[in-house]
Design a protein around this motif. Structure first.
Motif, PDB file in Angstrom:
ATOM      1  N   LEU A 137       0.830  -1.210   0.000  1.00 28.98           N
ATOM      2  CA  LEU A 137       0.000   0.000   0.000  1.00 28.98           C
ATOM      3  C   LEU A 137       0.861   1.255   0.000  1.00 28.98           C
ATOM      4  N   THR A 142      -1.248   4.159  -2.101  1.00 34.43           N
ATOM      5  CA  THR A 142      -2.694   3.881  -2.141  1.00 34.43           C
ATOM      6  C   THR A 142      -3.489   4.975  -1.422  1.00 34.43           C
ATOM      7  N   SER A 247      -5.325  -5.446   0.311  1.00 38.67           N
ATOM      8  CA  SER A 247      -4.342  -5.272  -0.765  1.00 38.67           C
ATOM      9  C   SER A 247      -5.016  -4.969  -2.107  1.00 38.67           C
ATOM     10  N   THR A 250      -5.125  -1.391  -3.700  1.00 39.72           N
ATOM     11  CA  THR A 250      -3.989  -0.849  -4.443  1.00 39.72           C
ATOM     12  C   THR A 250      -4.453  -0.227  -5.750  1.00 39.72           C
TER      13      THR A 250
END
Length: 550
Positions: A137, A142, A247, A250
């Motif tokens: 991240l 992100t 995740s 992202t």
């Protein structure tokens, strides 16, 4: 697909190196079809117009048809999927959901209309399977909005704006004493309703705490988190799911393909793409216009049912004279007055071929047969074409219908045949601005007979001295052209309209013998002067072909 084809224009087009008949007949026939059909028809040209045709178009105030030098199938002829471009900052999860909703395996990534990259199902699958980097991240910068969207979460403490700048993803499953050893500044801790874990994360300067199962967060933790700059996100997911999902927040720019993207332009020809398509097994390819703006996605499946360009050919029916790419086009009609050539069609077509002096005469007859009024400008074009092709009725190809049609058309157009023809011929024979190459190819046609490839050009003039001056320029050019081209022989007719005679120039192995057999006369080294010979179509080409076949 069929509806799309019906909305596309049918091109009405003459032969390469077009003469006045080729251009004017295409324009007049396109105008006729537009009056009797719901489909659009557009005249096109397969080469540069000569001076005679320019004079005619300017005299009747008509625009020159647009050039089309290849009718092969282009990407613009294929059904392109209008998939909207997506920004590079959206999450992997959002991109995946868009793919599922639209059944598209590849999405284009754009910025202000320009293609930035592409993201595919395979890219997302690879991202999910290969992510072992707990700091993903932070590496991908992100945005916190992506995390909130992916986890369907709520920002309890902190600002929704901003992005993850540092730290790694951790699961708060250990006791606080152990957690103190591995929580670092900026880390994201995923945990449940555990006061001690929350407090430990804040004390260790974690960047964000993700509280699962919508568990309540104490006022004390909220206050401490706010004071230390630690965000707190609440999510309805339990810890395992939240850890799996986070995740996927992202941004796709981290995984999308940005370099060596195989894309095509709207004007690219399918035939030129085939080698690339056989080497690269992508399902979809982005398409851009000539300015680099994203237009849509081309799928392999769409190439199966691609729409070929649809054509009506006028004033020719031989492949060697047709516009490039003719094998990939669909011919709907042929209107001609020459010998039957070697064109093959995909399906039965309307083929009208009459032994007249000009294609324009046939087009005129079709106007009459269909009861369509001819406006003065179109009448002028058709009349000019007949006068040009029949050399003002001097050519042996001229028939009574040609002469009768020209007289009627001249009356509608309001022109005097004698005066108009002379001005037209003089404009056509004006060679001051022409190079030798332009003169040779301005009315040039290719033929094949008995496996012999040959070409024949012609120029007509009212000035015999002007024609005589061309000979020493043309012969060296023809010698060189014959050596550098695929032609076995080349011929050129210097036709004097007033004297009704032609000096035939020739080069190539056995060309002299062929000419002497064809016309039963002894030729000079590279030329033969013939009286009462003015027609390439009727008096020269048939004799040459017969001589080659003997």
């Amino acid at each position: 697909m069929e509806e799309l084809q019906l909305n596309k224009p049918v091109y009405v087009i003459g032969h390469k190196n077009p003469d006045t008949d080729s251009i004017c007949s295409a324009m007049a026939y396109a105008a006729l079809k537009n009056k009797i059909s719901d489909r659009p028809y557009e005249a096109r040209r397969a080469g540069q117009v000569n001076n005679e045709t320019k004079y005619v178009l300017e005299y009747f105030q008509m625009d020159t048809p647009e050039l089309i030098d290849d009718v092969g199938t282009q990407i613009r002829d294929v059904a392109i999927k209008k998939i909207e471009g997506i920004p590079s900052g959206i999450s992997l999860k959002k991109a995946w959901n868009m793919m599922k909703d639209t059944s598209n395996s590849t999405l284009p990534v754009t910025l202000e209309g320009k293609l930035e990259g592409i993201i595919s199902v395979n890219d997302i699958a690879t991202a999910n399977m290969d992510i072992y980097e707990t700091g993903i991240l932070a590496l991908s910068k992100t945005p916190y909005r992506n995390i909130l969207d992916t986890l369907e979460g709520t920002m309890v403490v902190g600002d929704e704006e901003g992005m993850v700048e540092s730290g790694k993803i951790l699961i708060g499953a250990a006791n606080p004493d152990l957690m103190e050893d591995y929580i670092e500044k900026g880390d994201i801790l995923i945990t449940g309703n555990r006061f001690e874990s929350h407090l430990c994360a804040i004390e260790m300067n974690a960047g964000c705490i993700v509280v699962c199962m919508d568990a309540p967060v104490s006022k004390t933790i909220k206050k401490l988190a706010s004071q230390s700059g630690c965000r707190i996100i609440s999510t309805p997911y339990e810890t395992y799911v939240a850890a799996r999902l986070i995740s996927q927040s992202t941004p796709i720019r981290y995984f999308m393909r940005k370099e060596k993207i195989v894309s095509f332009e709207e004007d690219d020809y399918i035939s030129d793409m085939r080698e690339t398509l056989t080497k690269i097994r992508y399902r979809d390819f982005p398409v851009v216009d000539k300015f680099g703006n994203y237009c849509g996605m081309l799928s392999r499946r769409s190439l199966i049912n691609m729409n070929r360009k649809q054509l009506i050919l006028v004033d020719h029916n031989e492949k060697s004279q047709a516009v490039d790419g003719i094998d990939e086009a669909e011919i709907l009609e042929i209107i001609d007055h020459h010998r039957i050539g070697n064109l093959e069609t995909l399906a039965p077509v309307y083929f009208r071929n009459q032994p007249l002096g000009c294609t324009a005469t046939i087009v005129y007859q079709m106007y009459l047969e269909l009861g369509v009024e001819i406006d003065p400008k179109m009448a002028g074009l058709l009349c000019s074409a007949i006068l040009s092709d029949t050399l003002m009725f001097r050519s042996p190809t001229c028939m009574e219908p040609d002469k009768g049609a020209a007289e009627k058309l001249a009356e509608i157009a309001g022109v005097d045949i004698q005066d108009h023809a002379e001005k037209m011929f003089r404009a056509g024979s004006s060679l001051q601005d022409k190079s030798t190459e332009e003169i040779f190819y301005q009315d040039y046609k290719k033929f094949v007979s008995n496996n012999i490839k040959f070409g024949a050009g012609q120029i007509t003039s009212l000035d015999g001295q002007e024609l005589a001056a061309l000979k020493p320029k043309l012969l060296p050019f023809m010698e060189n052209a014959c050596k550098t081209s695929s032609a076995d022989m080349l011929f050129f007719m210097l036709t004097d309209v007033i004297q009704e005679s032609t000096e035939l120039l020739f080069v190539g192995e056995n060309a002299k013998a062929v000419v002497e057999r064809a016309f039963g006369a002894e030729a000079e080294e590279a030329s033969l002067t013939m009286k009462n010979i003015v027609s390439r179509k009727k008096q020269v080409i048939p004799q040459l072909i017969t001589a080659m076949q003997e």
